[in-house]
Scaffold this motif. Sequence first.
Motif, PDB file in Angstrom:
ATOM      1  N   ASN A 166       0.783  -1.227   0.039  1.00 19.55           N
ATOM      2  CA  ASN A 166       0.042  -0.083   0.009  1.00 19.55           C
ATOM      3  C   ASN A 166       0.859   1.400   0.143  1.00 19.55           C
ATOM      4  OD1 ASN A 166      -2.610  -1.703   0.132  1.00 19.55           O
ATOM      5  ND2 ASN A 166      -2.234  -1.815   2.362  1.00 19.55           N
ATOM      6  N   GLY A 167       1.894   1.234  -0.828  1.00 21.66           N
ATOM      7  CA  GLY A 167       2.742   2.218  -0.957  1.00 21.66           C
ATOM      8  C   GLY A 167       3.883   2.519   0.090  1.00 21.66           C
ATOM      9  N   VAL A 168       3.885   1.586   1.199  1.00 20.93           N
ATOM     10  CA  VAL A 168       4.749   1.741   2.015  1.00 20.93           C
ATOM     11  C   VAL A 168       5.946   0.664   1.860  1.00 20.93           C
ATOM     12  CG1 VAL A 168       5.320   1.350   4.684  1.00 20.93           C
ATOM     13  CG2 VAL A 168       2.937   2.082   3.828  1.00 20.93           C
ATOM     14  N   GLN A 169       7.247   1.256   2.105  1.00 22.27           N
ATOM     15  CA  GLN A 169       8.489   0.506   1.762  1.00 22.27           C
ATOM     16  C   GLN A 169       8.318  -0.866   2.337  1.00 22.27           C
ATOM     17  OE1 GLN A 169      10.773   3.566   3.543  1.00 22.27           O
ATOM     18  NE2 GLN A 169      11.791   1.783   4.719  1.00 22.27           N
ATOM     19  N   PRO A 170       9.017  -1.962   1.773  1.00 24.53           N
ATOM     20  CA  PRO A 170       9.253  -3.194   2.172  1.00 24.53           C
ATOM     21  C   PRO A 170       9.611  -3.278   3.762  1.00 24.53           C
ATOM     22  CG  PRO A 170       9.891  -3.278   0.072  1.00 24.53           C
ATOM     23  CD  PRO A 170       9.652  -1.842   0.322  1.00 24.53           C
ATOM     24  N   PHE A 171       9.230  -4.160   4.693  1.00 27.44           N
ATOM     25  CA  PHE A 171       9.660  -3.951   5.908  1.00 27.44           C
ATOM     26  C   PHE A 171      10.823  -4.386   6.081  1.00 27.44           C
ATOM     27  CE2 PHE A 171      10.460  -6.021   9.833  1.00 27.44           C
ATOM     28  CZ  PHE A 171      10.461  -5.163  10.735  1.00 27.44           C
ATOM     29  N   ALA A 172      11.370  -5.535   5.255  1.00 33.00           N
ATOM     30  CA  ALA A 172      12.792  -6.035   5.552  1.00 33.00           C
ATOM     31  C   ALA A 172      13.849  -5.569   4.778  1.00 33.00           C
ATOM     32  CB  ALA A 172      12.693  -7.431   5.153  1.00 33.00           C
ATOM     33  N   GLN A 173      14.837  -5.116   5.719  1.00 33.07           N
ATOM     34  CA  GLN A 173      16.298  -4.579   5.056  1.00 33.07           C
ATOM     35  C   GLN A 173      16.759  -5.606   4.369  1.00 33.07           C
ATOM     36  OE1 GLN A 173      17.910  -1.382   5.828  1.00 33.07           O
ATOM     37  NE2 GLN A 173      19.205  -2.629   4.233  1.00 33.07           N
ATOM     38  N   VAL A 174      17.498  -5.322   3.243  1.00 32.97           N
ATOM     39  CA  VAL A 174      18.335  -6.231   2.364  1.00 32.97           C
ATOM     40  C   VAL A 174      19.353  -6.210   2.989  1.00 32.97           C
ATOM     41  CG1 VAL A 174      19.169  -6.619   0.150  1.00 32.97           C
ATOM     42  CG2 VAL A 174      17.058  -5.666   0.278  1.00 32.97           C
ATOM     43  N   LEU A 175      19.911  -7.296   3.436  1.00 38.76           N
ATOM     44  CA  LEU A 175      21.129  -7.371   4.367  1.00 38.76           C
ATOM     45  C   LEU A 175      22.315  -7.865   3.283  1.00 38.76           C
ATOM     46  CD1 LEU A 175      19.637  -9.941   6.745  1.00 38.76           C
ATOM     47  CD2 LEU A 175      19.826  -7.330   6.772  1.00 38.76           C
ATOM     48  N   ASN A 176      22.442  -8.183   2.237  1.00 39.51           N
ATOM     49  CA  ASN A 176      23.573  -8.555   1.760  1.00 39.51           C
ATOM     50  C   ASN A 176      24.032  -7.584   0.274  1.00 39.51           C
ATOM     51  OD1 ASN A 176      21.393  -9.104  -0.017  1.00 39.51           O
ATOM     52  ND2 ASN A 176      22.636 -10.760  -1.240  1.00 39.51           N
ATOM     53  N   PRO A 220      15.930 -20.025   2.027  1.00 43.56           N
ATOM     54  CA  PRO A 220      14.584 -19.601   2.032  1.00 43.56           C
ATOM     55  C   PRO A 220      14.203 -18.046   2.320  1.00 43.56           C
ATOM     56  CG  PRO A 220      15.082 -21.329   3.767  1.00 43.56           C
ATOM     57  CD  PRO A 220      16.510 -20.854   3.246  1.00 43.56           C
ATOM     58  N   VAL A 221      15.224 -17.384   2.821  1.00 43.69           N
ATOM     59  CA  VAL A 221      14.955 -15.894   2.956  1.00 43.69           C
ATOM     60  C   VAL A 221      15.926 -15.126   1.860  1.00 43.69           C
ATOM     61  CG1 VAL A 221      14.448 -15.944   5.405  1.00 43.69           C
ATOM     62  CG2 VAL A 221      16.970 -15.853   4.542  1.00 43.69           C
ATOM     63  N   THR A 222      16.128 -15.710   0.590  1.00 42.21           N
ATOM     64  CA  THR A 222      16.663 -14.977  -0.411  1.00 42.21           C
ATOM     65  C   THR A 222      15.510 -15.089  -1.744  1.00 42.21           C
ATOM     66  OG1 THR A 222      19.113 -15.900   0.410  1.00 42.21           O
ATOM     67  CG2 THR A 222      18.747 -15.189  -1.837  1.00 42.21           C
ATOM     68  N   ILE A 223      15.352 -13.901  -2.084  1.00 41.83           N
ATOM     69  CA  ILE A 223      14.778 -13.592  -3.321  1.00 41.83           C
ATOM     70  C   ILE A 223      15.254 -13.053  -4.202  1.00 41.83           C
ATOM     71  CG2 ILE A 223      12.294 -12.623  -3.938  1.00 41.83           C
ATOM     72  CD1 ILE A 223      11.338 -13.268  -1.019  1.00 41.83           C
ATOM     73  N   ASP A 224      15.417 -13.328  -5.570  1.00 41.20           N
ATOM     74  CA  ASP A 224      16.057 -12.667  -6.590  1.00 41.20           C
ATOM     75  C   ASP A 224      17.453 -12.204  -6.279  1.00 41.20           C
ATOM     76  OD1 ASP A 224      13.709 -13.090  -8.262  1.00 41.20           O
ATOM     77  OD2 ASP A 224      12.895 -11.119  -7.500  1.00 41.20           O
ATOM     78  N   GLY A 225      18.370 -13.006  -5.434  1.00 41.78           N
ATOM     79  CA  GLY A 225      19.532 -12.753  -5.115  1.00 41.78           C
ATOM     80  C   GLY A 225      19.621 -11.645  -3.914  1.00 41.78           C
ATOM     81  N   LYS A 226      18.523 -11.355  -3.246  1.00 38.05           N
ATOM     82  CA  LYS A 226      18.668 -10.505  -2.179  1.00 38.05           C
ATOM     83  C   LYS A 226      18.207 -11.259  -0.997  1.00 38.05           C
ATOM     84  CE  LYS A 226      17.411  -6.392  -4.827  1.00 38.05           C
ATOM     85  NZ  LYS A 226      16.463  -5.109  -4.889  1.00 38.05           N
ATOM     86  N   VAL A 227      19.081 -11.019   0.261  1.00 37.96           N
ATOM     87  CA  VAL A 227      18.920 -11.853   1.400  1.00 37.96           C
ATOM     88  C   VAL A 227      18.232 -10.889   2.280  1.00 37.96           C
ATOM     89  CG1 VAL A 227      20.028 -13.000   3.491  1.00 37.96           C
ATOM     90  CG2 VAL A 227      21.058 -13.190   1.245  1.00 37.96           C
ATOM     91  N   TYR A 228      17.143 -11.142   2.730  1.00 35.63           N
ATOM     92  CA  TYR A 228      16.121 -10.374   3.571  1.00 35.63           C
ATOM     93  C   TYR A 228      15.908 -10.832   5.220  1.00 35.63           C
ATOM     94  CZ  TYR A 228      14.421  -8.332  -0.684  1.00 35.63           C
ATOM     95  OH  TYR A 228      14.106  -7.722  -1.912  1.00 35.63           O
ATOM     96  N   GLY A 229      16.666 -11.751   5.524  1.00 30.22           N
ATOM     97  CA  GLY A 229      16.532 -12.490   6.749  1.00 30.22           C
ATOM     98  C   GLY A 229      17.955 -13.313   7.212  1.00 30.22           C
TER      99      GLY A 229
END
Length: 423
Positions: A99-109, A128-137
């Motif tokens: 809803n227009g608010v930035q993703p909660f998770a910080q990209v860590l890598n 499990p926490v990697t999407i399109d090469g980005k680690v979110y947790g």
Amino acid sequence: MKLKHTLVALSALMAASPALAAEGEITVWADATRQPAVEAFQADHPEIKGNLVVDDGSSGASGTFQTKIGLADQAGEGWPDVVFSTQNNDAAWTSKETNGVQPFAQVLNEGFLDQAFLDGFTPGALDPVTIDGKVYGLRNDLAPVLFWYNKTLLEQFGYEAPKTWEAYQALGDKLAAEHPGYFLGAIGDSFEGPYVYYWSGQAPIFQVEGDTFKSDTSHPDAVKVSALIDHMVANKTLTLDSLFGASFVASADKLVAIPGAAWYAGALFQNPGGVNAKAGDWVAAEPLYWEGKDKVTGNVGGGVWYASSHTASPEAVKTFLQYIVSNEKTAGTGGLPAYKVAADAWLEAQASSGFYAGDFKAAISTAAASVWNGWGYPSFSPETAWAKVITPGLAAGKTMAELSAEWQQEMKNEAQVVGYTVD
């Protein structure tokens, strides 16, 4: 359901170091199991004020994490700095704008954490926490399914420990006929069925490709798992009790074996409120496998720590994350740590303690390297559909064969509600 969240102040504000003078405070959301780990961090890092909000960690796919972040998004404030979740699939929604608010998770890598630190995780732990090469947790622990059995009871009864699911079922038949009342597992919680039995059986019931969700409970690999469950529920060697309920605990002395996660070591067997096993009785064995199939296994959780993209204290968050997953006092919180150095130390400690018979370290290591990679991580859990359809259905005397189609449809309905295309 109205959730109660208790705010626990871990310490009074202490004099911050110059590096943290402007950002020496973080708020952490986590469950009670993680509370001692957060308190250990506070003791070792008094320069950072930590405020812990104790919740359920989204246990049982309650959705607490997503619900509370949704409320913060609406209010435009109130986001925590760090969140612990028991669910592996939260990256699917925390990585997306809502809803227009930035993703909660910080990209860590991508500069937030050093790659050298991230490389310290056990290979595959962050998948499990990697999407399109980005680690979110960051994974807290690894939770591969292995086979636990009571060596003392098996020897007393003259039985051999099974190595395959077929032999496991056959053992159930012997046990039911010759030692009624003794049993080989539980299926009364919403996680055992999907993660222990179906995932280990390579059943394609929970898969996602891009924005498409797939589930097929009529697939031969799913059907044979359903048949095993039905057979063992019928002969009463699979109980419908919850692992952590009073009925299960009361009958724990009749538990002969159980397939389950690595974290059963602390949460079940060495827990005075659980099985409360005697040293030397239990063996952690390699996972069961289906004859003629790959030797793979399932996975039951292995929680995740998320950093908030909204944090005003990034350096404090980095310090917390690195400590909580890699420090030997806190890593894994009772289970097999996902961070390799801590995992090696945990395995050595468990093996050298002599509590478990057999080669504990080899069994856990084999299981950790054998998790089937065909399971999906969409933004919802199979546990909610199981709790809605299967739990009451089995309690009413129905079978998995009768309930599977309804279970499949419920999972597909949930997938559609959260925006997936259903195949």
